[in-house]
Design a protein around this motif. Sequence first.
Motif, PDB file in Angstrom:
ATOM      1  N   LEU A  55      58.051  44.934 -60.910  1.00  0.00           N
ATOM      2  CA  LEU A  55      56.696  45.161 -61.408  1.00  0.00           C
ATOM      3  C   LEU A  55      56.052  46.401 -60.798  1.00  0.00           C
ATOM      4  N   ALA A  56      56.123  46.498 -59.459  1.00  0.00           N
ATOM      5  CA  ALA A  56      55.500  47.639 -58.787  1.00  0.00           C
ATOM      6  C   ALA A  56      56.227  48.935 -59.134  1.00  0.00           C
ATOM      7  N   GLY A  57      57.535  48.863 -59.245  1.00  0.00           N
ATOM      8  CA  GLY A  57      58.307  50.055 -59.581  1.00  0.00           C
ATOM      9  C   GLY A  57      57.984  50.556 -60.975  1.00  0.00           C
ATOM     10  N   MET A  58      57.966  49.649 -61.936  1.00  0.00           N
ATOM     11  CA  MET A  58      57.652  50.041 -63.310  1.00  0.00           C
ATOM     12  C   MET A  58      56.230  50.611 -63.401  1.00  0.00           C
ATOM     13  N   LEU A  59      55.290  49.969 -62.714  1.00  0.00           N
ATOM     14  CA  LEU A  59      53.900  50.434 -62.752  1.00  0.00           C
ATOM     15  C   LEU A  59      53.762  51.809 -62.117  1.00  0.00           C
ATOM     16  N   GLY A  60      54.298  51.965 -60.914  1.00  0.00           N
ATOM     17  CA  GLY A  60      54.157  53.234 -60.206  1.00  0.00           C
ATOM     18  C   GLY A  60      54.844  54.378 -60.928  1.00  0.00           C
ATOM     19  N   ILE A  61      56.051  54.141 -61.420  1.00  0.00           N
ATOM     20  CA  ILE A  61      56.778  55.185 -62.143  1.00  0.00           C
ATOM     21  C   ILE A  61      56.057  55.537 -63.443  1.00  0.00           C
ATOM     22  N   LEU A 116      54.202  53.121 -55.345  1.00  0.00           N
ATOM     23  CA  LEU A 116      55.633  53.207 -55.060  1.00  0.00           C
ATOM     24  C   LEU A 116      55.910  53.248 -53.559  1.00  0.00           C
ATOM     25  N   TYR A 117      55.129  54.021 -52.834  1.00  0.00           N
ATOM     26  CA  TYR A 117      55.363  54.186 -51.399  1.00  0.00           C
ATOM     27  C   TYR A 117      55.109  52.897 -50.630  1.00  0.00           C
ATOM     28  N   SER A 118      54.036  52.189 -50.995  1.00  0.00           N
ATOM     29  CA  SER A 118      53.630  51.012 -50.228  1.00  0.00           C
ATOM     30  C   SER A 118      54.280  49.718 -50.710  1.00  0.00           C
ATOM     31  N   LEU A 119      54.556  49.601 -52.007  1.00  0.00           N
ATOM     32  CA  LEU A 119      55.056  48.342 -52.551  1.00  0.00           C
ATOM     33  C   LEU A 119      56.533  48.387 -52.965  1.00  0.00           C
ATOM     34  N   VAL A 120      57.108  49.585 -53.041  1.00  0.00           N
ATOM     35  CA  VAL A 120      58.520  49.698 -53.417  1.00  0.00           C
ATOM     36  C   VAL A 120      59.288  50.266 -52.239  1.00  0.00           C
ATOM     37  N   ASN A 121      59.403  51.586 -52.154  1.00  0.00           N
ATOM     38  CA  ASN A 121      59.981  52.233 -50.969  1.00  0.00           C
ATOM     39  C   ASN A 121      59.686  53.733 -51.025  1.00  0.00           C
ATOM     40  N   PRO A 122      59.663  54.391 -49.855  1.00  0.00           N
ATOM     41  CA  PRO A 122      59.345  55.825 -49.821  1.00  0.00           C
ATOM     42  C   PRO A 122      60.338  56.687 -50.602  1.00  0.00           C
ATOM     43  N   LEU A 123      61.622  56.302 -50.612  1.00  0.00           N
ATOM     44  CA  LEU A 123      62.624  57.086 -51.331  1.00  0.00           C
ATOM     45  C   LEU A 123      62.267  57.219 -52.809  1.00  0.00           C
ATOM     46  N   THR A 124      61.930  56.110 -53.436  1.00  0.00           N
ATOM     47  CA  THR A 124      61.576  56.128 -54.855  1.00  0.00           C
ATOM     48  C   THR A 124      60.286  56.911 -55.079  1.00  0.00           C
ATOM     49  N   ALA A 125      59.341  56.767 -54.164  1.00  0.00           N
ATOM     50  CA  ALA A 125      58.077  57.492 -54.298  1.00  0.00           C
ATOM     51  C   ALA A 125      58.304  59.001 -54.275  1.00  0.00           C
ATOM     52  N   TRP A 126      59.099  59.476 -53.332  1.00  0.00           N
ATOM     53  CA  TRP A 126      59.327  60.914 -53.225  1.00  0.00           C
ATOM     54  C   TRP A 126      60.203  61.446 -54.359  1.00  0.00           C
ATOM     55  N   LEU A 127      61.179  60.667 -54.794  1.00  0.00           N
ATOM     56  CA  LEU A 127      62.006  61.091 -55.928  1.00  0.00           C
ATOM     57  C   LEU A 127      61.163  61.203 -57.210  1.00  0.00           C
ATOM     58  N   THR A 128      60.267  60.235 -57.402  1.00  0.00           N
ATOM     59  CA  THR A 128      59.399  60.273 -58.583  1.00  0.00           C
ATOM     60  C   THR A 128      58.441  61.448 -58.501  1.00  0.00           C
ATOM     61  N   PHE A 129      57.957  61.724 -57.307  1.00  0.00           N
ATOM     62  CA  PHE A 129      57.085  62.893 -57.110  1.00  0.00           C
ATOM     63  C   PHE A 129      57.842  64.187 -57.424  1.00  0.00           C
ATOM     64  N   ALA A 130      59.097  64.270 -56.978  1.00  0.00           N
ATOM     65  CA  ALA A 130      59.918  65.450 -57.262  1.00  0.00           C
ATOM     66  C   ALA A 130      60.124  65.610 -58.773  1.00  0.00           C
TER      67      ALA A 130
END
Length: 310
Positions: A55-61, A116-130
């Motif tokens: 849920l958090a991943g789909m929302l954040g992405i 993404l950073y707080s509820l999923v993981n930092p790796l996914t957050a930074w990759l999505t930002f990139a």
Amino acid sequence: MAKPLSITSSLPTFSVTWRAYFEMTKPKVVALMLLTVLVGMCLAVPHAVPVQPLLAGMLGIAMMAGSAAALNHLIDRRIDGLMARTYNRPLPKGRISATRALIFAASLGSFGFIVLYSLVNPLTAWLTFASLIGYALVYTAYLKRATSQNIVIGGLAGAMPPLLGWTAVTNEFHGHALLLVIIIFTWTPPHFWALAIHRRAEYAKVDIPMLPVTHGVEFTKTCILLYTVLLAIACLLPVLVGMCGPVYFVCSSLLSTGFIYKAWQLKYRDHDGLAMQVFRFSIYHLMLLFMALLLDHYFVELVYATRLSR
């Protein structure tokens, strides 16, 4: 004395504004992208995807993808106003100001990153930002106007969603996820070049060096045909490494054959409107291909579970 503004009288304005902001996020594009994210999540684990990263991943992405789309609208607002396909977008029509569009995009992207950073993981957050930077700035602001290979190079940012889904669940890279990235990366040029053929005159008018403008329509048709063959090979990679089974193999083979045939028609049997038919077919191709990945994955799991229960 002026009449006070009633709540009901302000509702139409609010509705129009809300729709304009929503339109800037390119919801249809994001929906297709989220399908590939979901497939990446599902293929990353043998059983059900954990609820929180799902849920958090789909929302954040989705929020960060919508932010990238809004930035695309903002950066392209001048040329959008000159093209028949895009002249009615919110910014060229003045339904939203550039300042508000920037605030909206920045806010949406920031909230998505925090989720993404707080509820999923930092790796996914930074990759999505990139990916956001790659699409909104590297592709839209630079590559799109700099080279006829814009969609080839910039397509990498749009190919990232399955990897983002995979890392959202596992917090690590995996070769299987990269195979899904390769598929979308290879799919992107023939998909977009078909649209570029149909809109060649408009791209030429606004000085965007799309391949049909710089190298001609016939050359672009040849590239589309060659890329569909390359895509068919890329679609077989998950089978060759044992990632997928017979269900996916049959579906991908049929879809690849159909795409190659449409590209062959475009090259050798072209007629009015065929380029847009190829463009639309490519969308269904990707959607059905990733649904086949899901179907195959859970079919294999069902067969395995049945064998264990015996």
